[in-house]
Design an enzyme around this catalytic site. Structure first.
Site, PDB file in Angstrom:
ATOM      1  CB  CYS A 114     -34.493   7.161   6.689  1.00 31.87           C
ATOM      2  SG  CYS A 114     -34.512   5.822   8.028  1.00 31.87           S
ATOM      3  CB  CYS A 125     -33.989  -5.999  17.181  1.00 35.59           C
ATOM      4  SG  CYS A 125     -33.267  -4.649  18.053  1.00 35.59           S
TER       5      CYS A 125
END
Ligand code: SAH
Length: 371
Positions: A114, A125
């Protein structure tokens, strides 16, 4: 710890900043043949050779030029944490002193890396801890591909990375050119040679960039959806105010069609009492009815001062069943690396915040409510 591959004068050209096309243009600009690009890629990414003197199929004069003017420089691994489930998280320091995080997730039949695309994140967010860090800058191509290079080198050939997800820190589509060049290297047979199905870009929904991506790069797409209606998504993923769901779904359809791809993956974080009711699930079914979709439900990972709780497992299962029964393939993401804060949304690195968001957030948290 691993150190930067080759020290270099700051003004030198970092060859990790080029994908194959970029390298071809670079060599042609030097009066060399374009095939020098594949020779160099093989040395760097397949042979692990970074000393120009050892690149024996390049002419002596070209080697001399490269030595004088170019470098092969990655970020530097400055910390490594291993979780009880085998997940490994590295802090990678860039030359400007910021740190980003990279996570290795071994599974039975695959091993996923990742990767971060930005130092911090410019989006806000509300459920993501990277967002709380503010934003510093885009990572260069070398810093993005350097994460894969270093991780693979550190793991050794017996632990091959088989998949890459652009799901670390940052919004990859807001760093378009550098991320596309890095993904080209991931898929280039002369570099990492991963298949396009094994490279996934995740976006919060930067609609114009999704359309652009369809024209230039063929990777799998994940969309951080998190809400099936605009009012709620405006709150959770504020970029929705700019590119609302109707536009986002159009972009998803267009991307799927351009492939053609079997599906778009929609990520949906499960927030207790916020987006996890049966009504939300039904609205999601309706929203996705015209897009080839797979849904990945992500149990919310808490972080210090997060204002949400993860949904109860019963609610997550019920939500999944409603989607399943409507014919949508739905998985529940297994949380990995929790004990080292390596799970989704927990990556923070060390960000010299230029957006001053962390200060605004601190003020908002400590200020008494105005009445
Ligand atoms: N900015 C891109 C790339 C980040 S991907 C994007 O939004 O897609 C990281 C994924 O983890 C996204 O789906 C993100 O919404 C999700 N995520 C963020 N914070 C989380 C948290 N606290 N718990 C679970 N998932 C989270």
């Amino acid at each position: 710890m691993n150190s930067a591959i080759a020290s270099a004068k700051p003004a030198t050209i970092n060859l990790l900043d080029f994908d194959r096309k970029g390298l071809q243009a670079f060599f042609v600009g030097l009066g060399e043949k374009p095939f020098r690009a594949t020779q160099l890629l093989k040395w760097i990414y397949q042979e692990g050779v970074v000393d120009f003197d050892d690149m024996t199929n390049l002419s002596k004069s070209l080697r001399g030029y490269l030595k004088e003017n170019c470098c092969i420089r990655t970020p530097e691994i400055v910390a490594e944490q291993l979780a009880s489930d085998g997940t490994c998280k590295w802090a990678m320091q860039t030359h400007c002193g910021n740190k980003v995080e990279t996570v290795y997730i071994p599974e039975e039949r695959r091993a996923t890396l990742c990767i971060s695309s930005q130092v911090g994140c410019a989006l806000a967010c509300s459920f993501c801890s990277t967002a709380q860090q503010g934003f510093n800058r885009n990572l260069s191509t070398a810093e993005v591909i350097g994460q894969l290079y270093l991780a693979q080198q550190r793991l050794g050939p017996e632990h091959r990375i088989t998949n890459v997800v652009m799901m670390g820190m940052g919004e990859p589509l807001l760093n378009f050119d550098n991320v596309v060049a890095a993904m080209n290297l991931m898929m280039d047979d002369f570099a990492f040679g991963l298949s396009k199905r094994r490279v996934t870009i995740s976006t919060s929904g930067v609609v114009p960039a999704m359309h652009r991506l369809a024209d230039v790069c063929d990777v799998s797409m994940a969309v951080s959806l998190h809400a099936p209606i605009d009012a709620l998504r405006d709150e959770l993923v504020p970029i929705n105010q700019k590119y609302p769901l109707a536009q986002l779904m159009d972009a998803c359809r267009a991307y799927a069609k351009a492939g053609p791809r079997k599906h778009i993956t929609f990520e949906y974080v499960m927030l207790d009492g916020i987006n996890d009711s049966a009504e939300h699930a039904k609205a999601l079914v309706k929203l996705l009815s015209h897009v080839p979709s797979k849904v990945n439900l992500i149990p919310f990972n808490p972080f210090p001062q997060s204002q949400y709780r993860c949904s109860e497992m019963a609610a997550i299962l019920k939500f999944r069943d409603i989607l399943h029964n409507a014919g949508i393939v739905t998985t529940i993401r297994k949380t990995r690396g929790e004990d080292i804060d390596a799970a989704c949304g927990q990556l923070v690195g060390q960000v010299q915040d230029k957006s001053r968001r962390h200060l605004k957030l601190q003020t908002a948290r400590t200020a008494p409510h105005a009445m």
